[in-house]
Design a protein around this motif. Structure first.
Motif, PDB file in Angstrom:
ATOM      1  N   MET A   1     -30.324 -62.546  61.069  1.00 46.75           N
ATOM      2  CA  MET A   1     -31.485 -61.767  60.672  1.00 46.75           C
ATOM      3  C   MET A   1     -32.740 -62.421  61.225  1.00 46.75           C
ATOM      4  N   THR A   2     -33.636 -61.614  61.735  1.00 47.81           N
ATOM      5  CA  THR A   2     -34.883 -62.092  62.328  1.00 47.81           C
ATOM      6  C   THR A   2     -35.910 -62.355  61.234  1.00 47.81           C
ATOM      7  N   ASN A   3     -36.576 -63.491  61.343  1.00 44.79           N
ATOM      8  CA  ASN A   3     -37.654 -63.818  60.402  1.00 44.79           C
ATOM      9  C   ASN A   3     -38.869 -62.940  60.667  1.00 44.79           C
ATOM     10  N   ILE A   4     -39.519 -62.511  59.580  1.00 44.91           N
ATOM     11  CA  ILE A   4     -40.786 -61.796  59.669  1.00 44.91           C
ATOM     12  C   ILE A   4     -41.702 -62.401  58.623  1.00 44.91           C
ATOM     13  N   ALA A   5     -42.740 -63.088  59.106  1.00 43.78           N
ATOM     14  CA  ALA A   5     -43.733 -63.675  58.204  1.00 43.78           C
ATOM     15  C   ALA A   5     -44.850 -62.669  58.015  1.00 43.78           C
ATOM     16  N   SER A  38     -48.073 -58.945  60.201  1.00 45.57           N
ATOM     17  CA  SER A  38     -46.648 -59.266  60.324  1.00 45.57           C
ATOM     18  C   SER A  38     -46.426 -59.976  61.644  1.00 45.57           C
ATOM     19  N   VAL A  39     -45.633 -61.049  61.583  1.00 43.55           N
ATOM     20  CA  VAL A  39     -45.299 -61.790  62.795  1.00 43.55           C
ATOM     21  C   VAL A  39     -43.780 -61.911  62.846  1.00 43.55           C
ATOM     22  N   VAL A  40     -43.193 -61.316  63.859  1.00 45.23           N
ATOM     23  CA  VAL A  40     -41.746 -61.316  64.022  1.00 45.23           C
ATOM     24  C   VAL A  40     -41.305 -62.622  64.681  1.00 45.23           C
ATOM     25  N   GLY A  41     -40.223 -63.201  64.139  1.00 47.43           N
ATOM     26  CA  GLY A  41     -39.644 -64.400  64.717  1.00 47.43           C
ATOM     27  C   GLY A  41     -40.320 -65.690  64.284  1.00 47.43           C
ATOM     28  N   VAL A  42     -41.120 -65.614  63.232  1.00 47.44           N
ATOM     29  CA  VAL A  42     -41.840 -66.797  62.740  1.00 47.44           C
ATOM     30  C   VAL A  42     -41.553 -66.945  61.254  1.00 47.44           C
ATOM     31  N   GLU A  43     -41.315 -68.183  60.844  1.00 50.40           N
ATOM     32  CA  GLU A  43     -41.101 -68.442  59.419  1.00 50.40           C
ATOM     33  C   GLU A  43     -42.432 -68.386  58.669  1.00 50.40           C
ATOM     34  N   GLN A  44     -42.342 -68.036  57.392  1.00 48.08           N
ATOM     35  CA  GLN A  44     -43.536 -67.863  56.566  1.00 48.08           C
ATOM     36  C   GLN A  44     -44.405 -69.132  56.531  1.00 48.08           C
ATOM     37  N   GLU A  45     -43.771 -70.276  56.465  1.00 46.38           N
ATOM     38  CA  GLU A  45     -44.524 -71.544  56.406  1.00 46.38           C
ATOM     39  C   GLU A  45     -45.362 -71.759  57.660  1.00 46.38           C
ATOM     40  N   ILE A  46     -44.836 -71.351  58.793  1.00 47.00           N
ATOM     41  CA  ILE A  46     -45.565 -71.512  60.057  1.00 47.00           C
ATOM     42  C   ILE A  46     -46.779 -70.591  60.077  1.00 47.00           C
ATOM     43  N   LEU A  47     -46.587 -69.334  59.638  1.00 46.81           N
ATOM     44  CA  LEU A  47     -47.731 -68.413  59.580  1.00 46.81           C
ATOM     45  C   LEU A  47     -48.766 -68.924  58.589  1.00 46.81           C
ATOM     46  N   ASP A  48     -48.329 -69.378  57.429  1.00 47.38           N
ATOM     47  CA  ASP A  48     -49.266 -69.895  56.423  1.00 47.38           C
ATOM     48  C   ASP A  48     -50.085 -71.056  56.975  1.00 47.38           C
ATOM     49  N   ALA A  49     -49.435 -71.978  57.675  1.00 50.42           N
ATOM     50  CA  ALA A  49     -50.132 -73.125  58.270  1.00 50.42           C
ATOM     51  C   ALA A  49     -51.093 -72.665  59.364  1.00 50.42           C
ATOM     52  N   ALA A  50     -50.668 -71.687  60.141  1.00 49.06           N
ATOM     53  CA  ALA A  50     -51.533 -71.154  61.201  1.00 49.06           C
ATOM     54  C   ALA A  50     -52.783 -70.511  60.601  1.00 49.06           C
ATOM     55  N   LEU A  51     -52.615 -69.786  59.493  1.00 49.66           N
ATOM     56  CA  LEU A  51     -53.773 -69.143  58.860  1.00 49.66           C
ATOM     57  C   LEU A  51     -54.715 -70.160  58.226  1.00 49.66           C
TER      58      LEU A  51
END
Length: 170
Positions: A1-5, A38-51
């Motif tokens: 399953m593909t990650n979607i953050a 929504s970012v496909v293929g990225v884990e939630q923690e990575i998006l949170d850190a990026a934000l």
């Protein structure tokens, strides 16, 4: 399953910058009309850190890119305006004629041609002033409101010609 953050963000976020911070493909990111990112293929923690990084450096990620783009647009608009009035091939002829006039002591011809160079310098000075205003602006709205009005320069065009320059023999 593909990650979607996902995250809720402002509609005017710089998605390109966020995708870079996430290490995501620019086509893997999207935002709907409600601000759901929504970012496909990225884990939630990575998006949170990026934000967190993005929001702590808004000048770097939002304002600076707009500032750079606006300065480029302003410079390009002035270059286009100058080229419409005096195309590059004609400016090159004037440069050659001015050099010849300087070397031959044709002061009146040189003075005639220098009118165009002076006119171009007034436009360049106006561009530099607009760029200074863009650099001083603190918001995207302020940056985007700064425009170079080329109409004022149309009325000050000395309207010199190559034929006119060549006719001056002193």
């Amino acid at each position: 399953m593909t990650n979607i953050a996902t995250a809720v963000v402002s509609q005017d976020v710089n998605m390109s910058q966020i995708s870079q911070l996430c290490g995501a493909d620019k086509f893997a990111i999207g935002i709907d009309k409600n601000g759901n990112l929504s970012v496909v293929g990225v884990e939630q923690e990575i998006l949170d850190a990026a934000l967190v990084e993005y929001n702590s450096n808004l000048d770097k990620y939002e304002i600076a890119p707009v500032r750079a783009t606006r300065k480029d647009e302003t410079s390009q608009a002035s270059a286009d305006f100058i080229s419409e009035t005096y195309p590059s091939f004609r400016r090159e002829l004037f440069i050659a004629l001015a050099e010849e006039a300087r070397n031959s002591g044709l002061t009146n011809r040189l003075a005639y041609i220098n009118q165009m160079f002076t006119w171009v310098k007034t436009i360049v000075a106006a561009v530099m002033a607009a760029e200074d205003m863009i650099d001083a602006a603190m918001t995207i709205e302020e940056i985007n409101s700064i425009n170079l009005n080329t109409e004022v320069f149309a009325s000050t065009d000395p309207e010199i010609t190559v034929r006119g320059a060549m006719a001056i023999e002193d």
